[in-house]
Structures are given as C-alpha cells and as structure tokens.
Scaffold this active site. Sequence first.
Site, short mmCIF file in Angstrom:
data_model
loop_
_atom_site.label_atom_id
_atom_site.label_comp_id
_atom_site.label_asym_id
_atom_site.label_seq_id
_atom_site.Cartn_x
_atom_site.Cartn_y
_atom_site.Cartn_z
N HIS A 195 0.85 -1.18 0.00
CA HIS A 195 0.00 0.00 0.00
C HIS A 195 0.89 1.23 0.00
O HIS A 195 2.01 1.21 0.50
CB HIS A 195 -0.88 0.03 1.26
CG HIS A 195 -1.75 -1.17 1.38
ND1 HIS A 195 -1.91 -1.86 2.53
CD2 HIS A 195 -2.51 -1.79 0.46
CE1 HIS A 195 -2.74 -2.87 2.34
NE2 HIS A 195 -3.11 -2.85 1.09
N THR A 196 0.34 2.29 -0.55
CA THR A 196 1.10 3.54 -0.55
C THR A 196 1.33 3.99 0.88
O THR A 196 0.39 4.11 1.66
CB THR A 196 0.31 4.64 -1.30
OG1 THR A 196 -0.01 4.17 -2.59
CG2 THR A 196 1.15 5.89 -1.40
N GLN A 197 2.60 4.17 1.24
CA GLN A 197 2.90 4.59 2.61
C GLN A 197 3.23 6.08 2.68
O GLN A 197 2.87 6.74 3.63
CB GLN A 197 4.10 3.79 3.14
CG GLN A 197 3.94 2.29 3.02
CD GLN A 197 3.00 1.72 4.06
OE1 GLN A 197 2.46 2.46 4.85
NE2 GLN A 197 2.82 0.41 4.03
#
Lengths: 262, 260
Positions: free
Chosen positions: A39-41
Amino acid sequence: MAWAKENGGNNKAAELNYVDRSLDGPSHNFSLMPTPSKHTQYPYVTGSSVLGIKYKDGILLASDTAGCYGSTVRYKSVERLKRIGDNTILGASGEISDFQAITNLLDELITEDWMWDDGNKLGPFEIHNYLNRVMYNRRNKFDPLWNSLVLGGIKKGKKYLGMVSMIGVHFQDNHVATGFGNHLARPIFRDEWKEDMTLEEGVKLLEKCLLVLFYRDRSAINKFQMANVTEGGITITEPFALKVNWELEAFRNPTKGAEGSW
Amino acid sequence: MFRNQYDNDVTTWSPQGRLHQVEYAMEAVKQGSATVGLKNSDTYAILLALKRSTSELSAHQKKIIPLDSHVGMSIAGLTADARILSRYMRNECTNEHYAHDQPLPINRLVTRMGLKMQTSTQRYDRRPYGVGLLIAGFDSKGPHVYQTCPSANYFDCKAMSIGARSQSARTYLEKNLDKFANCTLNELVRHGLLALRECLPNDMELNSKNVSLAIVGKDHPFTVYDDQKVEQFLALITEAERKGKSSGPSEQDRVMETEP
C-alpha cells in the site's frame, strides 16, 4: 523464449536476472504464504500548495512549479496546473506521479465523453464528482492517490470551484487552497475576497498569497503559474516570478517573538 | 415474407440483404397492446398505454416502467425482454448519478441501449429483444420521446405510437402534430387519450382499469398514474370520446414496416 533455447534450456538463472520470474512459467507462484500486499505509505516527489478563487468571469488557479524530493527542492519546472477538456482546470499538490496518473484518467474520461458525439459534455461539477469517487475508492483500498486536488471550471455561466483530498473529503467554495495554502492563504482570502472581482483584482490577490507562501513555505520557490478558465476558454500562463523583499521588518529579527527559536 | 430458407438464424443474410429474424422480432412488437408517446416543445413528455388482462380474474399487465426520476418507458411486445432492458437502463442511470452526480442525458441512454440491443442481432447464440419501447424523459435539453425497435434502431420522435392497431393512433398524431409544441399538460394528455382510443378493439372503451398514463417534465419527476389516479385525466375527455372506433384491426396494421 529464446533464452530457454540457449544452453540446452538451462537458462533460468539468466532469465531471472532480467525479469522477476521465469519467462515461460506462471506469473504468480501459488504459495501458502502470499507476499504482503503493498500500500502507498508515503509520497516521494511532492508539490506544495495550490490556490483557487472565483472571480467575475470564471476561476483562477495558482501554484508554484516546484517538485520536492523530501527536503530537497529537486525539480523546478513541474507544471502542477492542467487543463481538462475545454472548460475545467485541475491543480494538484502532493505526489507528482499520482497527479500524472489522475491527469491520464481524466483525459480518458474526457475522450470517452467526446466519442459519444451526442451534444453532451461533462462539466466541472460532473468531473469533480468522478474524481471524488476515484479518490475515495482508492482510500478504501488503503492505497490512496497521495494528492490534494483543486478543480475549477465554468459551464453555461455557472462557476464551479471545489477541492478533493486524498481521503475523499470534498467541498465547494468561493476560494480554496491545499497544503500550506490552507493556513497561510485562506485567512487572506477570507478577509479580502469579494464577489465578482475583476481579473486584475483576482490576480493581485493570488499574487499576494503566492508571495506569502514563498516567504513562509520552505518547499515553495519563486516561480509560479496561473490558470484562468472563462466561458471563452482556458489559459495557463508561462512561469513568472514575483518581486520579493527580504528587508521587511519581520525578517530582521525573526526570533523576536520567540526567544531561543531560529 | 414468411418461411424461407434464410430465416433460421439471425446471422444469415437473405439474398435481398435482409435479416429475417430481426424482422420477425419486430412482428412481436405489433402483438403487444398499443402505447402512445408525445411531448410539447419545452416542458412535458407523456406516455399513455392500453393495458390488457388475460382474464377477468387477473390484473391488467403493467406497461409503463419508471427508470429514473427524469426518464421512464412504456413497452409493447415481450414483457420479459422489457424487464431485462429496464434493469440495464436503471443500472446505467444510477451509475451516472454515482460517477457524475447528474441525470443521464436521454440521448446517451438510448444510444447505450441501441449498442446493447445490437449485439443480439449479430451473434449466433442470441436472439433479438422482442420488445419495442417508447422512452419519455426530461433533461437539460428539454423533453424527449424516443422509440426503439428490436432491430436496435432508435428514433427521436415528436410523437409516436407502437403496438396493436397503432397505425390509427399514428394517423391521429400526424394530423395534430403542429398543435403539440404549444400544448399545456392537460391539452397534451387529451390529445394522447384521443390517439390511444383509436387503438381500442371492438366494443371497448377507455377506463381507469385499462389506461396507464405517465408524465415527466420540468419540476415533474417521472410519475405513473394508474387506476384511481388516472380518473382525473380521463375526465379531460367526454364519455362519447372514450369509445373506440367500431371497426376491427385494419389491413394496414398488418403490413410489414421497413426501416428507412
């Protein structure tokens, strides 16, 4: 496939150097311990604030042209204002690559709309709603497009100016801003924006706020663009600079109000 | 027209360049009971339908289907096919509200319908939809009445009638076409009822059981009026005007219609 032929078919090692998997094998290996989903962090290359106001004939958007790589102002010619169709403009702060993806998505939307060729055209309100849906759905997958977006346009005399955040919060207003603009520019808008400003008044107001942002936002540079949408069409200016004055009293003794800080 | 060696499936052309299966499907529309659609120039579009009942025991078959608050349709032909199409159209309408927060423009809805219906005229494993539709709606461009056929053709109409004995209604509509643009709502309904009664079979008259009316327009979401609610509109025509023509279906209704 040619790889497999060399060496009597024993080229697995060579293949894996070039691709993540063997060329003629399955694309995903079934395993009882699946790889963690990504997931985009955090964002990598980011743009700073975008400002937007309604004026008499339409909408004005403004932003600087900086793309920061963390604390480095690495790219100084990033266009963060884009035209969508012929009656809407979009400005973005946040991850630049996500902004590029969104621009592609909206261009596809506009093209499909155009291809129906039936006299209907998506206006800024409809495009904004579509954008909301995209942002909110990505947020629900825990993989957001890391942007705060400003969308403005005019259709059949009706002006529209709205904002969407990366978690899908959206609203419309007479003046909007993203990022630091919320804290530095919007108070100025609240005091000085008025209904039906002329183009000159609007530009002057935006330039005042852009200057404040340049003074106080470390990720801003003195290179700006402005986009203007009216019934007659869209213009996006070439980059311009503003006159700065570092001799202002507030800069002479910056820690006057807070001893010990810098 | 009937029974030749080129009419077994829809993927076979006849030497005259016709698809007989599609033409046979259009016959199914003529079996359904009549329905009329008309509109004025800027504010209202209405649909009227003659409902049939298979016996005295059962209710009259519903003919008008709402699709969204700004659009609806009336059907003639295979009701089951109409149900599938209405489900598709309702889905398209709600998707437009979800993605774009606007009512789906009527011409775009009808175009999508046409594309969907066309696939079943070009596949060996499907058959054409055996239902004709009159779609009435109101959007930012004004009121619209569209007609669709099993051939997947669709037409933007000023007024139209389809179904059994509908030729008589079309004749009435053609005669009075110039008046519709400036009609008020009540005048429009009156014209619609007079057109509808032309399609009545022997010894029948328009009453609140067999007439279905739907109105959509500016500040008037698509509303269907049945039974009790249609009485107020039937009052716009006299007792004598409710009766149909005494003659049965004329030969001209049986003539096959060719597409332009």
